[in-house]
Design a protein around this motif. Structure first.
Motif, short mmCIF file in Angstrom:
data_model
loop_
_atom_site.label_atom_id
_atom_site.label_comp_id
_atom_site.label_asym_id
_atom_site.label_seq_id
_atom_site.Cartn_x
_atom_site.Cartn_y
_atom_site.Cartn_z
N GLU A 5 0.83 -1.19 0.00
CA GLU A 5 0.00 0.00 0.00
C GLU A 5 0.87 1.24 0.00
O GLU A 5 1.92 1.29 0.64
CB GLU A 5 -0.91 0.02 1.23
N THR A 6 0.41 2.26 -0.72
CA THR A 6 1.10 3.54 -0.76
C THR A 6 0.25 4.55 -0.01
O THR A 6 -0.95 4.63 -0.25
CB THR A 6 1.28 4.00 -2.22
N PRO A 7 0.86 5.35 0.87
CA PRO A 7 0.05 6.35 1.57
C PRO A 7 -0.53 7.35 0.59
O PRO A 7 0.11 7.70 -0.41
CB PRO A 7 1.04 7.01 2.54
N LEU A 8 -1.73 7.82 0.86
CA LEU A 8 -2.37 8.81 0.01
C LEU A 8 -1.78 10.18 0.29
O LEU A 8 -1.50 10.53 1.43
CB LEU A 8 -3.88 8.82 0.25
N SER A 9 -1.61 10.96 -0.77
CA SER A 9 -1.04 12.29 -0.63
C SER A 9 -2.02 13.22 0.08
O SER A 9 -3.22 13.23 -0.22
CB SER A 9 -0.70 12.86 -2.01
N VAL A 10 -1.51 13.98 1.02
CA VAL A 10 -2.29 15.01 1.69
C VAL A 10 -1.96 16.36 1.07
O VAL A 10 -2.85 17.15 0.77
CB VAL A 10 -2.02 15.01 3.21
N ALA A 11 -0.68 16.63 0.85
CA ALA A 11 -0.25 17.87 0.21
C ALA A 11 -0.49 17.77 -1.29
O ALA A 11 -0.48 16.67 -1.86
CB ALA A 11 1.23 18.11 0.49
N PRO A 12 -0.73 18.90 -1.95
CA PRO A 12 -0.88 18.85 -3.42
C PRO A 12 0.34 18.20 -4.07
O PRO A 12 1.47 18.42 -3.64
CB PRO A 12 -0.99 20.33 -3.80
N ASN A 85 -7.01 16.69 -2.14
CA ASN A 85 -6.71 17.66 -3.19
C ASN A 85 -7.76 17.69 -4.30
O ASN A 85 -7.75 18.60 -5.12
CB ASN A 85 -5.33 17.35 -3.79
N LEU A 86 -8.63 16.73 -4.32
CA LEU A 86 -9.66 16.65 -5.35
C LEU A 86 -10.70 17.74 -5.11
O LEU A 86 -11.26 17.86 -4.03
CB LEU A 86 -10.31 15.26 -5.31
N LYS A 87 -10.95 18.57 -6.12
CA LYS A 87 -11.90 19.66 -5.99
C LYS A 87 -13.23 19.35 -6.67
O LYS A 87 -14.28 19.61 -6.11
CB LYS A 87 -11.30 20.95 -6.58
N THR A 88 -13.19 18.83 -7.89
CA THR A 88 -14.42 18.48 -8.62
C THR A 88 -14.21 17.15 -9.33
O THR A 88 -13.08 16.78 -9.66
CB THR A 88 -14.81 19.54 -9.67
N TYR A 89 -15.32 16.48 -9.58
CA TYR A 89 -15.30 15.21 -10.32
C TYR A 89 -16.65 15.09 -11.01
O TYR A 89 -17.69 15.04 -10.34
CB TYR A 89 -15.06 14.05 -9.36
N LYS A 90 -16.65 15.11 -12.34
CA LYS A 90 -17.89 15.03 -13.12
C LYS A 90 -17.76 13.89 -14.12
O LYS A 90 -16.73 13.75 -14.78
CB LYS A 90 -18.13 16.34 -13.88
N ALA A 134 -14.83 11.51 -18.02
CA ALA A 134 -14.89 12.31 -16.80
C ALA A 134 -13.92 13.48 -16.88
O ALA A 134 -12.93 13.43 -17.61
CB ALA A 134 -14.56 11.44 -15.59
N THR A 135 -14.25 14.50 -16.11
CA THR A 135 -13.34 15.61 -15.90
C THR A 135 -13.23 15.81 -14.39
O THR A 135 -14.14 15.48 -13.63
CB THR A 135 -13.83 16.91 -16.55
N ALA A 136 -12.11 16.34 -13.99
CA ALA A 136 -11.90 16.62 -12.56
C ALA A 136 -10.94 17.79 -12.45
O ALA A 136 -10.22 18.13 -13.40
CB ALA A 136 -11.32 15.38 -11.86
N THR A 137 -10.95 18.40 -11.29
CA THR A 137 -9.95 19.40 -10.96
C THR A 137 -9.33 19.01 -9.62
O THR A 137 -10.01 18.43 -8.78
CB THR A 137 -10.51 20.83 -10.89
N ALA A 138 -8.06 19.34 -9.49
CA ALA A 138 -7.35 18.99 -8.26
C ALA A 138 -6.30 20.04 -7.96
O ALA A 138 -5.72 20.64 -8.88
CB ALA A 138 -6.68 17.62 -8.40
N ALA A 139 -6.06 20.27 -6.68
CA ALA A 139 -4.98 21.14 -6.27
C ALA A 139 -3.67 20.52 -6.74
O ALA A 139 -3.48 19.31 -6.64
CB ALA A 139 -4.97 21.32 -4.77
N ALA A 140 -2.79 21.35 -7.28
CA ALA A 140 -1.49 20.89 -7.75
C ALA A 140 -0.41 21.73 -7.11
O ALA A 140 -0.60 22.93 -6.87
CB ALA A 140 -1.41 20.99 -9.28
#
Length: 144
Positions: A5-12, A85-90, A134-140
């Motif tokens: 398992e890989t830890p999930l990113s908290v920071a962008p 970091n996920l902002k939108t998901y459509k 799908a489209t999404a936006t995420a903090a980078a």
């Protein structure tokens, strides 16, 4: 946490136009997979598990509900960019998923502007081509 398992990113995370989400596959999907998701998700429409009813409605057999593969893609997206970091998901459903299908999940960064990445994603089935866009936006992370 296991060694695989890989830890999930908290920071962008650092994302640049053209970066690709790691491609992955799931399947072949079984009727049991579809029924288990129906129970967990509360979508008990019999067209997804009752063969005679699905055929009476004009389908060759039962089929997976769209939220099944939308959810699978969402998990991969969250693992790529970090759920915080996920902002939108459509999503837009463009095809059906049948028992026996192998699903392939892909995505890429279309652009990054002011620390927000715009992502384009898709799910394709082994028997029907693209089944979801799908489209999404995420903090980078912003380059220093």
């Amino acid at each position: 946490m296991s060694a695989t398992e890989t830890p999930l990113s908290v920071a962008p995370v650092a994302l640049s136009a053209g970066d690709a989400m790691p491609e992955s596959t799931v399947g072949p999907l079984t009727r049991t997979d579809i029924v288990r998701y129906a129970g967990a998700g509360g979508d008990l429409n019999p067209i997804h598990h009752d063969e005679p009813l699905a055929q009476a409605a004009g389908f060759p057999t039962v089929f997976g509900m769209g939220m099944l593969h939308a959810g699978m893609l969402g998990v991969r997206l969250a693992r790529w960019v970090g759920p915080d970091n996920l902002k939108t998901y459509k999503v837009r459903f463009v095809g059906q998923v049948w028992p026996g299908d192998v699903l392939t999940f892909t995505g890429a960064v279309a652009s990054v502007d002011d620390g927000v990445a715009t992502l384009e994603l898709a799910v394709a089935s082994s028997t029907g081509g693209e089944v979801l866009r799908a489209t999404a936006t995420a903090a980078a992370a912003v380059a220093a």
